[in-house]
Design an enzyme around this catalytic site. Structure first.
Site, PDB file in Angstrom:
ATOM      1  N   PHE A 174     -11.218  -2.184  -7.072  1.00 36.79           N
ATOM      2  CA  PHE A 174     -10.546  -3.340  -6.460  1.00 36.79           C
ATOM      3  C   PHE A 174     -10.185  -4.402  -7.492  1.00 36.79           C
ATOM      4  O   PHE A 174     -10.116  -5.585  -7.171  1.00 36.79           O
ATOM      5  CB  PHE A 174     -11.401  -3.940  -5.335  1.00 36.79           C
ATOM      6  CG  PHE A 174     -11.755  -2.963  -4.248  1.00 36.79           C
ATOM      7  CD1 PHE A 174     -10.756  -2.383  -3.487  1.00 36.79           C
ATOM      8  CD2 PHE A 174     -13.070  -2.606  -4.007  1.00 36.79           C
ATOM      9  CE1 PHE A 174     -11.061  -1.470  -2.492  1.00 36.79           C
ATOM     10  CE2 PHE A 174     -13.376  -1.689  -3.021  1.00 36.79           C
ATOM     11  CZ  PHE A 174     -12.383  -1.115  -2.260  1.00 36.79           C
ATOM     12  N   ARG A 225      10.191   4.291  -1.300  1.00 45.60           N
ATOM     13  CA  ARG A 225       9.927   5.625  -0.790  1.00 45.60           C
ATOM     14  C   ARG A 225       8.428   5.885  -0.823  1.00 45.60           C
ATOM     15  O   ARG A 225       7.758   5.631  -1.825  1.00 45.60           O
ATOM     16  CB  ARG A 225      10.622   6.618  -1.715  1.00 45.60           C
ATOM     17  CG  ARG A 225      10.440   8.043  -1.335  1.00 45.60           C
ATOM     18  CD  ARG A 225      11.733   8.569  -0.759  1.00 45.60           C
ATOM     19  NE  ARG A 225      11.611  10.006  -0.523  1.00 45.60           N
ATOM     20  CZ  ARG A 225      11.957  10.910  -1.412  1.00 45.60           C
ATOM     21  NH1 ARG A 225      12.431  10.540  -2.589  1.00 45.60           N
ATOM     22  NH2 ARG A 225      11.835  12.186  -1.108  1.00 45.60           N
ATOM     23  N   ILE A 226       7.867   6.416   0.249  1.00 43.60           N
ATOM     24  CA  ILE A 226       6.438   6.722   0.306  1.00 43.60           C
ATOM     25  C   ILE A 226       6.261   8.193  -0.069  1.00 43.60           C
ATOM     26  O   ILE A 226       6.737   9.089   0.633  1.00 43.60           O
ATOM     27  CB  ILE A 226       5.865   6.435   1.715  1.00 43.60           C
ATOM     28  CG1 ILE A 226       6.113   4.974   2.108  1.00 43.60           C
ATOM     29  CG2 ILE A 226       4.363   6.752   1.742  1.00 43.60           C
ATOM     30  CD1 ILE A 226       5.526   3.936   1.175  1.00 43.60           C
ATOM     31  N   ASN A 248       3.395   9.984  -0.449  1.00 44.73           N
ATOM     32  CA  ASN A 248       2.356  10.681   0.321  1.00 44.73           C
ATOM     33  C   ASN A 248       1.939   9.794   1.492  1.00 44.73           C
ATOM     34  O   ASN A 248       1.053   8.955   1.368  1.00 44.73           O
ATOM     35  CB  ASN A 248       1.145  10.976  -0.583  1.00 44.73           C
ATOM     36  CG  ASN A 248       0.068  11.763   0.148  1.00 44.73           C
ATOM     37  OD1 ASN A 248       0.166  12.023   1.358  1.00 44.73           O
ATOM     38  ND2 ASN A 248      -0.974  12.138  -0.576  1.00 44.73           N
ATOM     39  N   GLN A 282      -4.150   3.587   2.371  1.00 44.96           N
ATOM     40  CA  GLN A 282      -4.206   2.384   1.530  1.00 44.96           C
ATOM     41  C   GLN A 282      -3.969   1.128   2.352  1.00 44.96           C
ATOM     42  O   GLN A 282      -4.666   0.134   2.209  1.00 44.96           O
ATOM     43  CB  GLN A 282      -3.134   2.463   0.426  1.00 44.96           C
ATOM     44  CG  GLN A 282      -3.554   3.305  -0.745  1.00 44.96           C
ATOM     45  CD  GLN A 282      -4.800   2.757  -1.393  1.00 44.96           C
ATOM     46  OE1 GLN A 282      -4.815   1.666  -1.938  1.00 44.96           O
ATOM     47  NE2 GLN A 282      -5.882   3.484  -1.289  1.00 44.96           N
ATOM     48  N   GLY A 318       4.767   0.371  -5.263  1.00 42.95           N
ATOM     49  CA  GLY A 318       3.318   0.532  -5.048  1.00 42.95           C
ATOM     50  C   GLY A 318       2.883   0.068  -3.676  1.00 42.95           C
ATOM     51  O   GLY A 318       3.560  -0.715  -3.024  1.00 42.95           O
ATOM     52  N   GLU A 362      -1.929  -2.860  -2.787  1.00 41.33           N
ATOM     53  CA  GLU A 362      -2.370  -4.238  -2.579  1.00 41.33           C
ATOM     54  C   GLU A 362      -1.635  -4.982  -1.478  1.00 41.33           C
ATOM     55  O   GLU A 362      -2.199  -5.864  -0.840  1.00 41.33           O
ATOM     56  CB  GLU A 362      -2.246  -5.008  -3.907  1.00 41.33           C
ATOM     57  CG  GLU A 362      -3.287  -4.521  -4.896  1.00 41.33           C
ATOM     58  CD  GLU A 362      -2.969  -4.832  -6.345  1.00 41.33           C
ATOM     59  OE1 GLU A 362      -3.585  -5.732  -6.892  1.00 41.33           O
ATOM     60  OE2 GLU A 362      -2.104  -4.149  -6.928  1.00 41.33           O
TER      61      GLU A 362
END
Lengths: 751, 272
Positions: free
Chosen positions: A250, A641-642, A644, A651, A715, A718
């Site tokens: 983290f 774009r994701i 996975n 997440q 990303g 977070e």
């Protein structure tokens, strides 16, 4: 919503893929830093100061040294030289606590290491550490929670170099505020929070002549390598850092902490491997935390809700010697359209261990404040909180004057509102009921930076039909092993179960830190280039190997798809598997290396690259018995774009759970008398447990952002934690009428 | 540190009579809370784990439930008969820590540790439990209500061991338990209350609102007289003489008093 480019089933990209390292983890075979054992290994346990301000007068180790199995009690007089490290050019040499352990006899925070017991067993070392007697010259510590900025120059030192305390400025924010028809001026406070990954920080240090190997729980093996090389006066290549698996971090494991050089110094003197595992209590003292922040937000608006002025002045506390800046203004300057803006910061020194980055550093506490202020302004004007955001949607990034590469925040709001049923909300406090419970509905927007760190990777294609991909980045538990396998499968046409992924080792091509939610975006170009180079090498072999089906062709007449080399004129059906080609050429493998350049820190970007999203939250409130629960969350994320969706959803869900903790439970409290973190264990440091977790709906918009990389993936580690606390406190206000401006919400304050 | 591990109750009682008197432990869950801060040099422990044959049994008869001193929370949760006969025991047991604690922690240990926030004690006291104490000098029974004399102070003499807890089976007209903490599970009680109305009358037992788990006798007499309450404030006024909450790291006195009154008011209105 955008549709995925490849149809499901034909590409591993965009397909929900279970962790490739899952079986290792559930069977206990995955080795974390403290799982490595070596012959003759010794165990080290640090002695922490029991004062937070003062001086060590005497360390009496006589009794401890005589205890059975004890090898040595180290302290300032006998630890040997440990040098300082400095920040390097570029993104290296980073360290939040710069002072090497034992450098002087001054104690500046509770728990600061002042001695180290090393013994044959952990138990002996712990007993010896407990038997070390220390006397101090004690002074009253300053751990005051009232944060007034220290007197500092306009440009100050931070962990990452000099920074102007005016973070961003445009127009005349103060003047516009003074004349604005509608004003809001509030201060928001977030407490110190402690990371608490379940895997404790740990180091095992082994010397072999002048080379040092460290098994470390690190989110950045290369940075650690550079810092430790400086501290021990070694060439960088003489230090090897290995982090095969992380029980998360983290952010707390991004930069080196003092236990690591201590273990290395002890191992150097004793000539044996030394293992040091930081205790849970020490995790609250010596390895960083999210600092306390106090943020004054002033909004000036027209009567219709259009923002005229935004000022954010924030202060975070920091350690006596170090320079941590919690960048609460990170997102403020671009998230909404406002002509007059000023974001400025200050810091307040305290007798605490250095703060450090914690999941969503800066933006997470920052957006709690600014999104809360916007919610309050909406209530003040009796405008729907979604509407006020739509009204203030910017056309470009007004802080940089450039367009966004891909921003779909408005669509996030409309999708979220629809999925949540927001149109049924009645604005009046306490007006919504269900099954005898009062409901509160709140929402907030969120954003998080998207960029690439430099990354290198290598891909091997092997004669048994398998592939190996290697990159010196880490998997903090987010799915990096899996995404590297997916990328390699995509480019090399090798099935996922035939791909070996190797990470977490400075002997591999340099990979990025596991930070900033940037690993996936950063490694895509490197892995693709590496695979392409391996394939190019293979095509050369195909045309030069005697007896090859392609012997008479030129490389540019060939193509590679699905793990097969084929002549373009004949099509892939007549292709030859790469394993067959390698076998014929008597080659064990072909290797390709690849690199991706950084976009992070680009001084003149053409586009502003950010991810966006929003949260819609329902709480239930039973005033009778003062019971507050988060009962429903809908989160919509626009993170490109994701790759996975399974890991991606996980997440965001995890971030929302952490956000429930941030809003309702988590805070590290320092004892004003001795400066110790009081609630330094997992019973008293309250965080959300499974029973606190409501149904969480996560929706991804899935618009590829080609400015970031060719797959368009930003990303997602977070962003899910940004904004959620503001949505929860808005829901709490909607249910109870109580406006909480200091986290966490305490039920004591609601009755 | 000294650890005695007797294999018979007889030996255990002999060790309890020795000097210095050891601290008896069963699951060890309370011991571990402060383990790292505790000076170990003079620590003497009496490990009861080998006395399973003599102290582990639960006996449910027509008129009594007897919990041997080694009965864990989980033993109660896992016994459908006991859970049916005394539902509040199972309900409270499920809210003690996590399953790991529930399978090690014992009811007798919860009594012996004497924490004002003990989650097992209110329901036992509300069911009018008796504590069975034994020493080399003999055996005696003490009402759990009356067992505590101050913060972590009890009537148990240094050489006495809690060997069992006895709970009478009675016809009950009302019984409920409420625990309020910060989060939904694995939480340390901010305020808790167990209420039972049986043939012997009302018993209202609160925790975390006084130096020890205690009955709210003024409120009990009001209930006994059939008083109906118009507001939580009315209950709070009565409770003022029953409880003495404090401000601490986990909550505030005002919150504890207010929430206890509200819980009682709304639940009594529901189920009385």
């Amino acid at each position: 919503m955008a549709t995925t480019v490849e149809a499901p089933g034909t590409s591993p990209i965009g397909r929900s893929t279970p962790r490739v390292d899952g079986p290792l983890k559930v069977s206990g075979a995955a080795k974390y830093a403290s799982d490595f054992h070596f012959p003759g290994m010794l165990y080290a346990v640090p002695v922490g100061a029991t004062i937070a301000n003062g001086r060590v007068v005497k360390i009496d180790a006589a009794a401890a040294e005589k205890m059975p199995g004890v090898r040595k009690i180290f302290h300032r007089e006998n630890i040997g030289k440990i040098s300082r490290s400095v920040l390097g050019p570029g993104f290296e040499g980073i360290c939040d606590e710069r002072r090497p352990p034992f450098e002087d006899d001054v104690v500046r925070y509770y728990g600061q290491y002042i001695a180290l017991a090393v013994a044959d067993t952990f138990e002996s070392a712990k007993a010896a550490a407990d038997a070390v007697r220390v006397s101090y010259d004690k002074e009253k510590p300053n751990v005051s929670t009232d944060l007034k900025a220290d007197d500092e120059p306009q440009v100050v030192v931070t962990t990452f170099g000099p920074a102007n305390r005016v973070r961003s400025e445009r127009g005349d924010a103060a003047g516009a505020f003074a004349s604005a028809p509608v004003k809001l001026d509030q201060t928001y406070v977030t407490p110190a929070e402690t990371h608490n990954p379940i895997e404790l920080h740990a180091t095992t240090a082994i010397w072999d002549g002048s080379t040092l190997t460290l098994y470390e729980s690190s989110q950045g093996v290369f940075n650690l390598q550079g810092v430790l090389a400086q501290m021990f006066g070694l060439p960088k290549e003489n230090v090897r850092v290995i982090t095969k698996f992380l029980g998360s971090g983290f952010g707390g494991k991004l930069w080196p902490w003092t236990h690591c050089p201590l273990a290395a110094a002890a191992a150097r003197q004793l000539g044996k491997p030394v293992k040091l595992v930081v205790s849970r209590k020490m995790m609250f003292q010596t390895v960083g935390h999210r600092p306390r922040t106090q943020q004054r937000v002033r909004l000036g608006a027209a009567a219709d809700g259009k923002l005229i002025s935004l000022q954010q002045d924030y202060v975070n506390d920091k350690a006596i010697l170090d320079h941590y800046h919690e960048d609460c203004g990170e997102a403020t300057a671009f998230q909404y359209s406002v002509p007059n803006l000023r974001v400025a910061f200050g810091r307040a020194k305290r007798n605490i261990g250095s703060p450090t980055a914690m999941r969503g550093p800066g933006a997470v506490p920052g957006l709690y404040a600014t999104e809360s202020a916007l919610n309050e302004l909406a209530d003040q004007l009796k405008i729907d909180p979604v509407q006020i955001r739509v009204l203030n949607e910017p056309k470009i990034d007004e802080s940089l004057g450039i367009p966004f590469s891909s921003r779909h925040l408005l669509e996030c709001f409309s999708v979220g509102a629809e999925k949540f049923g927001w149109s049924k909300r009645t604005a009046e406090v306490g007006s919504m009921k269900r099954d005898g419970l009062t409901l509160g509905w709140g929402m907030a927007g969120c954003t998080w930076v998207a960029a690439r760190f430099p990354a290198a990777a290598s891909v091997q294609l092997r004669d048994d039909g398998t592939a190996r991909v290697a990159c010196g980045t880490q998997d903090i538990g987010t799915g990096t092993y899996t995404v590297l396998a997916q990328l390699t499968a995509q480019r090399a046409g090798v099935p996922l179960d035939k791909i070996e992924v190797v990470l977490g080792d400075t002997s591999l091509p340099a990979g990025p830190i596991s930070g900033g939610s940037m690993v996936t975006g950063s490694v895509i170009p490197a892995v693709f280039a590496a695979a392409d180079n391996a394939i190019a090498s293979l095509l050369n072999i195909a045309v030069t190997t005697p007896g090859s089906a392609f012997e008479k062709r030129k490389p540019d007449e060939l193509a590679f798809e699905g793990g097969r080399v084929f002549a373009k004129v004949d099509g892939v059906a007549k292709g030859v598997p790469f394993a067959d080609l390698l076998g014929r050429a008597n080659l064990r493998l072909v290797t390709g290396g690849g690199e991706g350049a950084a976009t992070f820190g680009n001084p003149k970007p053409k586009f502003s690259t950010q991810s966006f999203g929003c949260h819609f939250v329902e709480v239930t409130w039973q005033a009778e018995i003062a019971r507050l629960r988060v009962s429903r969350v809908v989160t919509v994320i626009d993170a490109g774009r994701i790759l996975n969706p399974l890991a991606g959803r996980n997440q965001v869900e995890g971030a929302v759970v952490m956000g429930i903790g941030m809003a309702l439970f988590e805070h590290t409290t320092y004892d004003p008398q001795n400066g110790a973190p009081i609630n330094s264990n997992l019973a008293d440091y309250v965080m959300a447990v499974n029973a606190d977790v409501p149904p969480i709906e996560v929706h991804f918009l899935d618009y590829p952002d080609k400015e970031i990389n060719e797959l368009g993936a930003r990303g997602i580690g977070e962003i899910g934690l940004a904004g959620i606390a503001a949505a929860i406190t808005a829901a709490v206000h909607h249910a109870t009428g109580v406006r909480v401006r200091e986290l966490p919400v305490k039920i004591e304050d609601l009755i | 540190m000294q650890v005695h591990r007797p294999y018979t109750l007889h030996d255990a009682l002999a060790l309890m009579a020795a000097t210095p008197t050891p601290t008896p432990i069963a699951g060890g869950t309370d011991l571990l809370v402060s383990w790292h801060h505790k000076p170990k040099e003079k620590l003497a422990l009496l490990d009861l784990s080998q006395l399973g044959g003599e102290l582990a049994a639960m006996r449910l008869t027509a008129d009594t439930l007897e919990l041997g001193a080694l009965t864990t929370y989980w033993d109660v949760i896992a016994s459908p008969e006991v859970s049916r006969a005394f539902p509040l025991l199972a309900e409270a047991a499920r809210q003690v820590g996590a399953m790991q604690i529930q399978t090690r922690g014992t009811w007798a240990g919860n009594i012996g540790n004497g924490s004002p926030a003990a989650d097992g004690v209110p329901v036992l006291m509300a069911y009018d439990a008796t504590v069975v104490l034994q020493s080399t000098r003999g055996r005696r029974e003490v009402q759990l209500d009356g067992y505590y004399t101050g913060y972590k102070k009890t009537v148990r003499l240094p050489d006495e061991l809690i060997v069992a807890i006895q709970i009478p089976r009675r016809t009950r007209k009302a019984e409920w338990f409420e625990k309020v903490g910060a989060r939904a599970a694995q939480t340390i009680t901010k305020v808790g209350v167990a209420v039972v109305n049986d043939e012997k009358g009302w018993r209202v037992v609160a925790n975390s609102v006084a130096p020890y788990v205690c009955r709210c006798r003024n409120l009990e007499s009001a209930l006994q007289k059939g008083q109906k309450f118009k507001s939580p404030e009315e209950i709070r006024d009565i409770l003022k003489n029953d409880i003495a909450p404090i401000n601490d790291m986990r909550s505030t006195a005002a919150y504890r008093e207010t929430v206890l009154s509200r819980v009682l008011f709304y639940r009594l209105a529901d189920k009385a």
